[in-house]
Motif scaffolding. Structure first.
Motif, PDB file in Angstrom:
ATOM      1  N   LEU A  18       1.083  -1.306   0.899  1.00  0.00           N
ATOM      2  CA  LEU A  18       0.010  -0.184   0.792  1.00  0.00           C
ATOM      3  C   LEU A  18       0.728   1.122   0.243  1.00  0.00           C
ATOM      4  CD1 LEU A  18      -1.978  -1.022   2.905  1.00  0.00           C
ATOM      5  CD2 LEU A  18      -2.615  -0.981   0.450  1.00  0.00           C
ATOM      6  N   GLY A  19       0.516   2.565  -1.089  1.00  0.00           N
ATOM      7  CA  GLY A  19       0.646   3.494  -0.819  1.00  0.00           C
ATOM      8  C   GLY A  19       2.703   3.583  -1.304  1.00  0.00           C
ATOM      9  N   SER A  20       3.026   2.095  -2.029  1.00  0.00           N
ATOM     10  CA  SER A  20       4.937   2.004  -2.649  1.00  0.00           C
ATOM     11  C   SER A  20       4.950   2.786  -4.016  1.00  0.00           C
ATOM     12  CB  SER A  20       5.319   0.951  -2.222  1.00  0.00           C
ATOM     13  OG  SER A  20       4.603  -0.055  -3.431  1.00  0.00           O
ATOM     14  N   GLY A  21       3.840   2.884  -3.769  1.00  0.00           N
ATOM     15  CA  GLY A  21       4.298   3.841  -5.375  1.00  0.00           C
ATOM     16  C   GLY A  21       3.855   3.557  -7.052  1.00  0.00           C
ATOM     17  N   LYS A  22       2.756   2.359  -6.337  1.00  0.00           N
ATOM     18  CA  LYS A  22       2.521   1.891  -8.405  1.00  0.00           C
ATOM     19  C   LYS A  22       1.961   2.480  -9.075  1.00  0.00           C
ATOM     20  CE  LYS A  22      -0.179  -1.032  -5.755  1.00  0.00           C
ATOM     21  NZ  LYS A  22       0.585  -0.871  -4.263  1.00  0.00           N
ATOM     22  N   THR A  23       1.164   3.174  -8.589  1.00  0.00           N
ATOM     23  CA  THR A  23      -0.003   4.547  -9.934  1.00  0.00           C
ATOM     24  C   THR A  23       1.030   5.354 -10.074  1.00  0.00           C
ATOM     25  OG1 THR A  23      -2.119   4.385  -8.278  1.00  0.00           O
ATOM     26  CG2 THR A  23      -1.975   5.462  -9.777  1.00  0.00           C
ATOM     27  N   SER A  24       2.243   6.266  -8.994  1.00  0.00           N
ATOM     28  CA  SER A  24       3.160   6.618  -9.864  1.00  0.00           C
ATOM     29  C   SER A  24       3.829   6.737 -11.010  1.00  0.00           C
ATOM     30  CB  SER A  24       3.461   7.389  -8.535  1.00  0.00           C
ATOM     31  OG  SER A  24       3.191   7.741  -7.628  1.00  0.00           O
ATOM     32  N   ASP A  50      -7.891   6.083  -8.175  1.00  0.00           N
ATOM     33  CA  ASP A  50      -6.312   5.824  -8.602  1.00  0.00           C
ATOM     34  C   ASP A  50      -7.287   5.613 -10.084  1.00  0.00           C
ATOM     35  OD1 ASP A  50      -4.983   5.269  -7.267  1.00  0.00           O
ATOM     36  OD2 ASP A  50      -4.550   2.932  -7.082  1.00  0.00           O
ATOM     37  N   LYS A 169      11.168   6.196  -3.984  1.00  0.00           N
ATOM     38  CA  LYS A 169      11.086   7.282  -2.521  1.00  0.00           C
ATOM     39  C   LYS A 169      12.594   6.659  -2.203  1.00  0.00           C
ATOM     40  CE  LYS A 169       6.370   6.525  -1.281  1.00  0.00           C
ATOM     41  NZ  LYS A 169       5.385   6.198  -0.554  1.00  0.00           N
ATOM     42  N   ASP A 171      14.490   9.019  -2.977  1.00  0.00           N
ATOM     43  CA  ASP A 171      14.672  10.949  -2.294  1.00  0.00           C
ATOM     44  C   ASP A 171      14.329  10.924  -0.794  1.00  0.00           C
ATOM     45  OD1 ASP A 171      12.455  10.071  -3.644  1.00  0.00           O
ATOM     46  OD2 ASP A 171      11.964  12.375  -3.742  1.00  0.00           O
ATOM     47  N   GLN A 201      14.527   6.772  -8.827  1.00  0.00           N
ATOM     48  CA  GLN A 201      14.707   8.563  -8.534  1.00  0.00           C
ATOM     49  C   GLN A 201      16.284   8.183  -9.313  1.00  0.00           C
ATOM     50  OE1 GLN A 201      13.334  11.001  -7.473  1.00  0.00           O
ATOM     51  NE2 GLN A 201      11.308   9.709  -6.317  1.00  0.00           N
ATOM     52  N   ARG A 287      -2.674   3.344   5.552  1.00  0.00           N
ATOM     53  CA  ARG A 287      -2.834   4.169   4.295  1.00  0.00           C
ATOM     54  C   ARG A 287      -4.358   5.703   3.990  1.00  0.00           C
ATOM     55  NH1 ARG A 287      -1.300   6.864   0.120  1.00  0.00           N
ATOM     56  NH2 ARG A 287      -1.485   6.117  -2.163  1.00  0.00           N
ATOM     57  N   LYS A 289      -6.594   8.560   1.255  1.00  0.00           N
ATOM     58  CA  LYS A 289      -5.891   9.017   0.177  1.00  0.00           C
ATOM     59  C   LYS A 289      -7.318   9.648  -0.204  1.00  0.00           C
ATOM     60  CE  LYS A 289      -5.776   4.479  -3.139  1.00  0.00           C
ATOM     61  NZ  LYS A 289      -5.763   4.461  -4.209  1.00  0.00           N
ATOM     62  N   HIS A 305      -2.439  12.156   0.006  1.00  0.00           N
ATOM     63  CA  HIS A 305      -1.574  10.678   0.568  1.00  0.00           C
ATOM     64  C   HIS A 305      -0.788  10.614   1.746  1.00  0.00           C
ATOM     65  CE1 HIS A 305      -1.582   9.038  -3.832  1.00  0.00           C
ATOM     66  NE2 HIS A 305      -1.685  10.400  -4.154  1.00  0.00           N
ATOM     67  N   HIS A 312       2.746  12.437   3.274  1.00  0.00           N
ATOM     68  CA  HIS A 312       3.193  12.795   1.788  1.00  0.00           C
ATOM     69  C   HIS A 312       2.567  14.369   0.750  1.00  0.00           C
ATOM     70  CE1 HIS A 312       5.519   9.124   0.371  1.00  0.00           C
ATOM     71  NE2 HIS A 312       5.033   8.858   0.457  1.00  0.00           N
TER      72      HIS A 312
END
Ligand SMILES: Nc1nc2c(ncn2[C@@H]2O[C@H](COP(=O)(O)OP(=O)(O)OP(=O)(O)O)[C@@H](O)[C@H]2O)c(=O)[nH]1
Length: 357
Positions: A18-24, A50, A169, A171, A201, A287, A289, A305, A312
């Motif tokens: 959850l929230g690990s950046g799939k959609t991004s 999403d 992430k 960064d 990144q 999570r 969102k 998020h 975030h």
């Protein structure tokens, strides 16, 4: 000839906690001029968000669908049903040409039953069309990923089943970045040394290459036993077949709450609401969102998020991404008293809300 009738249509499974950046990552993997893609987003929670957040170039994406309910365990939502629906839509001429399929799973999805179904009959024939598993791509959150993989079996399996890993992430690693990065490399080397890893990144990373053609080639150590544990025939004949961990109770204790509301809230009310929730729930709130209509500019919603206890930076959108201009929040909790959470959610709704002009 249309792909799928003679040659199988490649299916890419995009997973990660959850929230690990799939959609991004999805938004970055789909580049203009790429193969025409069916994107299927599977969300945990009954209010989809999403689908409004996918920004890929229209030329590449000929079909997009969002399903709620988990693809790993919800009847009627499994991978075969999902691909059957797509196949029907293709037959009915609703999709345009499809050259590949990307399925973003929920962050809680156990990859074992999905991969098992795909591999048992690969290439998979559905409604006269062939599909094949091209890759399992897993997002690994550099900040929270290590703890997730160590503490949650689903997180461990998502990493183990990947043949392509996207570290996200990095960064945000902070002052001890080098040390933490070597901890992450050691984690990957222990659980899945054979997978290809990119750091999203890294300026030289080319996330679109994660969708390069291929045939799923898992190298994680425990895969065979986990796949065997999924197979009812193996279970029946060899009930003692050892899976490394019992995975039958896939999401026990985890639940989701959604809230939809028409009124407007002020930025300060929203920030205070999230701050109290974050402090009180900590990592038990897996999570949050949402898209929120604020009273200072209702035409420009804010995207929020929260990933465990990490808030975030909220993003002010230029416009509502669809005709639905209501505030929508989805929360996923583990071990938080449900009634208390419901009551707390109502506090946002009960604030004296301004109506839209
Ligand atoms: N700083 C930073 N933030 C990131 C990165 N990748 C994703 N995020 C942020 O992490 C938050 C969650 O990202 P999503 O792409 O929605 O994650 P997800 O895995 O699709 O979330 P779920 O579908 O809810 O499981 C958002 O605020 C993103 O902007 C990254 O590499 N660096």
């Amino acid at each position: 000839m249309e792909p799928g009738l003679s040659s199988p249509i490649p299916v890419f499974l995009l997973t990660g906690f959850l929230g690990s950046g799939k959609t991004s990552l999805l938004n970055r993997m789909m580049v203009p001029g790429g193969p025409r893609t069916a994107v299927i987003v599977n969300e945990y929670g009954d209010v989809p968000i999403d689908n409004d957040l996918i920004e890929v170039d229209g030329n590449d994406m000929s079909f997009a669908e969002t399903s709620t309910g988990c693809i790993c365990c919800e009847p009627g939502n499994d991978i075969v049903s999902t691909l059957s629906r797509l196949s029907e839509a293709m037959d009915e001429g609703k999709t345009g040409r499809i050259e590949r399929v990307v399925i973003e799973t929920t962050g809680l999805a156990d990859p074992a039953p999905i991969v098992n179904q795909m591999l048992l009959a690969s290439p998979y024939r559905i409604a006269g069309r062939l599909f094949t598993l091209a890759s399992v791509i897993t997002t690994l959150d550099a900040v929270r990923g290590e703890a997730t993989v160590e503490e949650r079996i689903v997180g461990h399996k998502q990493l183990a089943f990947a043949d392509r890993i996207a570290l996200t992430k990095s960064d945000l690693l902070g002052h001890d970045a080098a040390e933490r990065r070597s901890g992450l490399d050691a984690l990957v080397a222990r659980i899945n040394p054979g997978a290809r890893l990119i750091d999203v990144q890294d300026p030289l990373a080319q996330p679109e290459l994660l969708l390069a053609p291929g045939a799923y080639a898992p190298a994680g150590g425990d895969i065979a036993a986990w796949l065997a544990a999924e197979n009812p025939i193996v279970r029946a004949f060899a009930p003692r077949a050892k899976a490394p961990v019992d995975n039958l109770a896939r999401h026990s204790g985890i639940y989701t709450k959604s809230m939809v509301m028409d009124g407007l809230v002020s930025p300060n009310e929203l920030l205070a609401f999230i701050d109290i929730l974050r402090r009180a729930a900590g990592k038990r709130l897996l999570r949050l969102k949402g898209l929120v209509a604020l009273d200072d500019d209702p035409d420009r919603p804010i995207l929020v998020h929260l990933v465990q206890d990490i808030f975030h930076p909220p993003i002010r959108l230029e416009a509502w991404p669809s005709n639905d201009r209501r505030t929508r929040l989805v929360l996923i909790a583990d071990g938080i008293d449900e009634t208390s959470l419901e009551k707390f959610l109502l506090t946002l709704q009960r604030k004296p809300q301004r109506k839209r002009a």
